[in-house]
Design a protein around this motif. Structure first.
Motif, mmCIF file in Angstrom:
data_model
loop_
_atom_site.group_PDB
_atom_site.id
_atom_site.type_symbol
_atom_site.label_atom_id
_atom_site.label_comp_id
_atom_site.label_asym_id
_atom_site.label_seq_id
_atom_site.Cartn_x
_atom_site.Cartn_y
_atom_site.Cartn_z
ATOM 1 N N ARG A 15 17.019 39.180 11.539
ATOM 2 C CA ARG A 15 15.974 39.287 12.568
ATOM 3 C C ARG A 15 16.326 40.454 13.477
ATOM 4 N NH1 ARG A 15 14.052 33.186 14.101
ATOM 5 N NH2 ARG A 15 13.948 32.486 11.955
ATOM 6 N N VAL A 16 15.365 41.295 13.708
ATOM 7 C CA VAL A 16 15.631 42.523 14.457
ATOM 8 C C VAL A 16 14.746 42.556 15.691
ATOM 9 C CG1 VAL A 16 15.720 45.028 14.350
ATOM 10 C CG2 VAL A 16 16.051 43.690 12.260
ATOM 11 N N SER A 17 15.377 42.540 16.853
ATOM 12 C CA SER A 17 14.620 42.673 18.094
ATOM 13 C C SER A 17 14.493 44.172 18.378
ATOM 14 C CB SER A 17 15.379 41.956 19.216
ATOM 15 O OG SER A 17 14.746 42.226 20.437
ATOM 16 N N VAL A 60 20.412 41.471 2.383
ATOM 17 C CA VAL A 60 19.319 40.861 3.148
ATOM 18 C C VAL A 60 18.029 40.942 2.332
ATOM 19 C CG1 VAL A 60 17.789 41.332 5.124
ATOM 20 C CG2 VAL A 60 20.233 41.021 5.477
ATOM 21 N N ARG A 61 17.332 39.789 2.208
ATOM 22 C CA ARG A 61 16.102 39.725 1.397
ATOM 23 C C ARG A 61 14.864 39.511 2.257
ATOM 24 N NH1 ARG A 61 15.632 41.447 -2.999
ATOM 25 N NH2 ARG A 61 14.658 39.722 -4.138
ATOM 26 N N ARG A 62 15.085 38.993 3.460
ATOM 27 C CA ARG A 62 13.962 38.772 4.382
ATOM 28 C C ARG A 62 14.291 39.426 5.700
ATOM 29 N NH1 ARG A 62 11.092 33.498 3.422
ATOM 30 N NH2 ARG A 62 11.609 33.067 1.270
ATOM 31 N N LEU A 63 13.310 40.106 6.250
ATOM 32 C CA LEU A 63 13.533 40.798 7.515
ATOM 33 C C LEU A 63 12.369 40.500 8.451
ATOM 34 C CD1 LEU A 63 15.004 44.329 7.681
ATOM 35 C CD2 LEU A 63 13.281 43.623 9.289
ATOM 36 N N ARG A 64 12.705 40.057 9.644
ATOM 37 C CA ARG A 64 11.676 39.726 10.629
ATOM 38 C C ARG A 64 11.837 40.616 11.864
ATOM 39 N NH1 ARG A 64 8.271 35.665 11.768
ATOM 40 N NH2 ARG A 64 8.993 34.465 9.982
ATOM 41 N N LEU A 65 10.782 41.293 12.245
ATOM 42 C CA LEU A 65 10.805 42.082 13.480
ATOM 43 C C LEU A 65 10.352 41.191 14.626
ATOM 44 C CD1 LEU A 65 9.208 45.418 12.227
ATOM 45 C CD2 LEU A 65 11.623 44.791 12.335
ATOM 46 N N THR A 264 20.002 43.403 17.830
ATOM 47 C CA THR A 264 19.177 43.762 18.997
ATOM 48 C C THR A 264 18.821 45.255 18.949
ATOM 49 O OG1 THR A 264 20.942 44.496 20.452
ATOM 50 C CG2 THR A 264 20.542 42.116 20.363
ATOM 51 N N CYS A 265 17.968 45.645 19.878
ATOM 52 C CA CYS A 265 17.493 47.036 19.905
ATOM 53 C C CYS A 265 18.567 48.018 20.349
ATOM 54 C CB CYS A 265 16.262 47.148 20.792
ATOM 55 S SG CYS A 265 16.553 46.584 22.480
#
Ligand code: SAM
Length: 331
Positions: A15-17, A60-65, A264-265
């Motif tokens: 998960r990427v903020s 990583v197979r799933r990435l959520r922004l 995080t960003c």
């Protein structure tokens, strides 16, 4: 090489903020007067893409922004478009987004065009006045337009609602009927003690065991094994024909199956949402043009992923379990 933590869990979900900023100030998430990061501390979109790509190369197979609000980051669609090459190559199974929906009517079609198939929209109430009260700055009609645009673009929408005592508990059955009537799953979430806010979380906290018991007086709920890669446990609701998810970090933790880490960003990697420990990936990223240093730093961080979180909300514990707000990591 897969990323496997000390407890044998394979890390396949990032998960990427992309920003800590948000155009809402939800009362359980942020204080009204928040200090945000200076722009110079943020990773550029190119650096975020490079870091995400290293994670994808590492399994990583799933990435959520997420955010903050991901759709308020300037030129965010450039990053989405760049990342979509990993969908095209098959390296990434899913690219998705968690949003408050305020900007969705502008971006829904382009998200779909980039290969995004489903998104989560956070929505805690269907009452416009209550919506404005809980978000402080948000307008329900904008979010509704966003949901309409997302569905029109063919995106599958799941709604996420934080269950808040004496705020939306009585309304949740109606929200569920509405969501299911529009072909959307609804997931309810227990509020977590993250960051100082302007109110007492004990007054807001609603254990979902109580909500489930109350829903069972009106609805027939059957546990189902459905999974979306996240921590929700789902039931099928006979009366609506839809799915309801429960995310219960407080009453029933799900750490044994945790497959996630959070970036995080600023390039800080949190190995657990409920712990303070973090790894700096920005320095190794910037120290060299190659990715070896950052890949090593990721391995080192995964090697100390903790077993789980220890969130507490009660009257004796006045400090939040972790000092950062949810908007730093995006949930
Ligand atoms: N702005 C985006 C949104 O609204 O979905 C992404 C970031 S927001 C921090 C992600 C999710 O975290 C939202 O569903 C929000 O309701 C939830 N959230 C924020 N603070 C929380 C808390 N203390 N406990 C539980 N959920 C929280």
């Amino acid at each position: 090489m897969d990323m496997i933590d000390p407890f044998g869990r394979t890390i396949s979900y990032l998960r990427v903020s992309v920003t800590d900023r948000c155009d809402f100030r939800c009362t359980y998430c942020m204080a009204e007067d928040m200090a945000f990061l200076p722009k110079k501390d943020l990773l550029s979109l190119e650096e975020l893409d490079r870091l995400c790509t290293v994670f994808i190369e590492k399994g990583v197979r799933r990435l959520r922004l997420t955010g903050g609000e991901p759709l308020v980051r300037k030129n965010i669609m450039h990053l989405v478009r760049q990342l979509s090459r990993h969908l095209d190559s098959g390296a990434l199974e899913e690219l998705t987004l968690t949003t408050n929906g305020s900007q969705l009517s502008r971006f829904a079609a382009e998200l779909a065009d980039c290969g995004v198939k489903r998104i989560n929209v956070s929505l805690d109430t269907l009452d416009a006045d209550k919506f404005h009260k809980i978000t402080r700055w948000g307008h329900l009609d904008k979010v509704m337009q966003g949901i309409d645009a997302a569905q029109a673009a063919g995106l599958k929408v799941k709604l996420n609602a934080v269950a808040l005592k004496d705020f939306n508990d009585a309304e949740l059955p109606e929200m569920m009927r509405w969501a299911h009537g529009r072909g959307m799953d609804l997931t309810v979430i227990e509020t977590m003690p993250m960051g100082e806010i302007d109110t007492d979380r004990t007054d807001q906290y609603l254990p979902l065991s109580l909500l489930r018991a109350s829903l069972e007086r009106q609805f027939t709920l059957t546990d189902i094994p459905f999974k979306t890669g996240g921590p929700a446990r789902y039931v099928h609701v006979a009366e609506t024909g839809g799915r309801l998810g429960f995310i219960t970090p407080m009453t029933h933790n799900f750490c044994e199956s945790c497959n996630r880490v959070r970036l995080t960003c600023t390039g800080t990697l949190y190995m657990c949402l409920g712990q303070e420990d973090a790894a700096d990936l920005r320095s190794p990223l910037r120290a060299s043009e190659g990715n070896e240093l950052v890949a090593e730093a990721i391995d080192e961080a995964i090697g100390r992923k903790p077993k789980g979180h220890d969130f507490i909300i009660d009257r004796r514990t006045s400090r939040p379990s972790v000092s950062r707000h949810m908007s730093v990591t995006g949930g």
